[in-house]
Write an enzyme that holds these catalytic residues in place. Structure first.
Site, PDB file in Angstrom:
ATOM      1  CE  LYS A 137      -2.803   1.323   3.560  1.00  0.00           C
ATOM      2  NZ  LYS A 137      -4.081   1.423   4.268  1.00  0.00           N
TER       3      LYS A 137
HETATM    4  C1  5RP Z   1      -3.749   3.592   8.829  1.00  0.00           C
HETATM    5  C2  5RP Z   1      -3.919   2.930   7.525  1.00  0.00           C
HETATM    6  C3  5RP Z   1      -5.160   3.234   6.800  1.00  0.00           C
HETATM    7  O1  5RP Z   1      -5.828   2.038   6.608  1.00  0.00           O
HETATM    8  C4  5RP Z   1      -4.867   3.874   5.489  1.00  0.00           C
HETATM    9  O2  5RP Z   1      -4.201   5.073   5.704  1.00  0.00           O
HETATM   10  C5  5RP Z   1      -6.084   4.026   4.585  1.00  0.00           C
HETATM   11  O3  5RP Z   1      -6.925   4.936   5.047  1.00  0.00           O
HETATM   12  P1  5RP Z   1      -7.121   6.374   4.403  1.00  0.00           P
HETATM   13  O4  5RP Z   1      -7.704   6.146   3.027  1.00  0.00           O
HETATM   14  O5  5RP Z   1      -8.051   7.037   5.349  1.00  0.00           O
HETATM   15  O6  5RP Z   1      -5.761   7.025   4.295  1.00  0.00           O
HETATM   16  O7  5RP Z   1      -3.118   2.148   7.076  1.00  0.00           O
HETATM   17  O8  5RP Z   1      -2.483   3.447   9.261  1.00  0.00           O
END
Ligand code: 5RP
Length: 296
Positions: A203
């Protein structure tokens, strides 16, 4: 019951049809075992090759985030439009019914809060509990360039090794420290490190210019986080630009659950991700659902 009566000889062996060997086509997954590929195929739609992950794990370090005050009320109605639920075991067990059949990506780190250093994490879930919860993947952050970089890489490496024993993939999240610049250099480094230590997908955040080069240089799929709340059309544009540049979908939280119509927004995001819907078309899905919800 199987018995010996009426045993028939096999007749049709399709001797001229070669046996098929079809690994799941997902980038970087061809050499994985069947269970691993099968779990990835539950996360990434086998038709589009992409995923809409609904992220609502924010409470593990920031408490009752806006839009997540009541996961049972706020998130449950959205689940049917997501491919994956990404959350903590606490949120899952208390607030999501076990009749939910969406893939689960389990947040497996904790150990800090918004009041302290975010990169100071530890692994917070035992593999046995992840298996009990039927997780399709495990996840934790690597904080490249942050104070606890080494420890965070060790956490994710440990998750990968443990998951490999049981056929459960790991998604590495690129946690970005407050003083890091969100640019090509940073994300090329962080996503590549994640893939090289063995993460099955990563991610990242979307950025311009150069996101497509980060995707190209990462040998496993990249999904994007949504980040802070944007106007709905801008969030759809970000998702669209990301998938057009090669992202394998989104892991989106605030831009869905903080929308004034989360139900409409998740369906619009899904159309962008799975159907390549243009943002100006997808926003109509959001608006239509919002109008119907307002009338009821
Ligand atoms: C928190 C995360 C969140 O799941 C990620 O940031 C996704 O959420 P958003 O779209 O609100 O940024 O990993 O640490």
């Amino acid at each position: 019951m199987a018995d010996k009566d009426d045993v028939k000889e096999g007749k049709e062996f399709y001797v001229d049809v070669p046996a098929k060997n079809e690994p799941f086509f997902l980038k970087g997954s061809g050499a994985l075992d069947w269970g691993m590929q099968n779990r990835l195929a539950r996360i990434f739609n086998p038709v589009s090759g992409r995923t809409v992950m609904l992220a609502f794990d924010h409470g593990y370090f920031q408490g009752p985030t806006t839009g997540l005050e009541r996961i049972d009320v706020n998130i449950r109605p959205l689940a049917e439009y997501a491919d994956v639920l990404m959350c903590t075991r606490g949120a899952l067990r208390t607030s999501i019914p076990p009749s939910n059949t969406k893939a689960l990506v389990l947040r497996c780190s904790a150990g800090q809060s918004i009041l302290t250093e975010l990169s100071n994490e530890l692994i917070s879930v035992d593999i046995e509990d992840a298996i009990r919860l039927n997780a399709c993947a495990l996840t934790a952050q690597i904080y490249i360039g942050a104070q606890y970089e080494h420890q965070s890489i060790a956490n994710v490496t440990k998750l990968i090794d443990t998951g490999m024993r049981y056929g459960i993939p790991t998604m590495a999240v690129t946690g970005v420290g407050a003083d890091m610049k969100r640019d090509f250099r940073y994300f090329a480094l962080a996503t590549r490190i994640a893939a090289e230590i063995g993460a099955h997908y990563v991610k990242s955040y979307y950025f311009e210019p150069g996101f497509e080069k980060v995707v190209a240089a990462c040998p496993v799929p990249i999904v994007i986080a949504g980040g802070k709340k944007l106007p709905e059309l801008e969030a759809l544009e970000m998702a669209y630009n990301a998938v057009q540049a090669g992202a394998a979908g989104v892991d989106m939280g605030r831009n869905i659950f903080q929308s004034d119509c989360p139900l409409g927004m998740i369906q619009a995001v899904s159309a962008v991700v799975h159907k390549d819907e243009k943002p100006k078309q997808a926003i109509k899905i959001y608006e239509a659902v919002k109008n119907v919800t307002a009338k009821n």
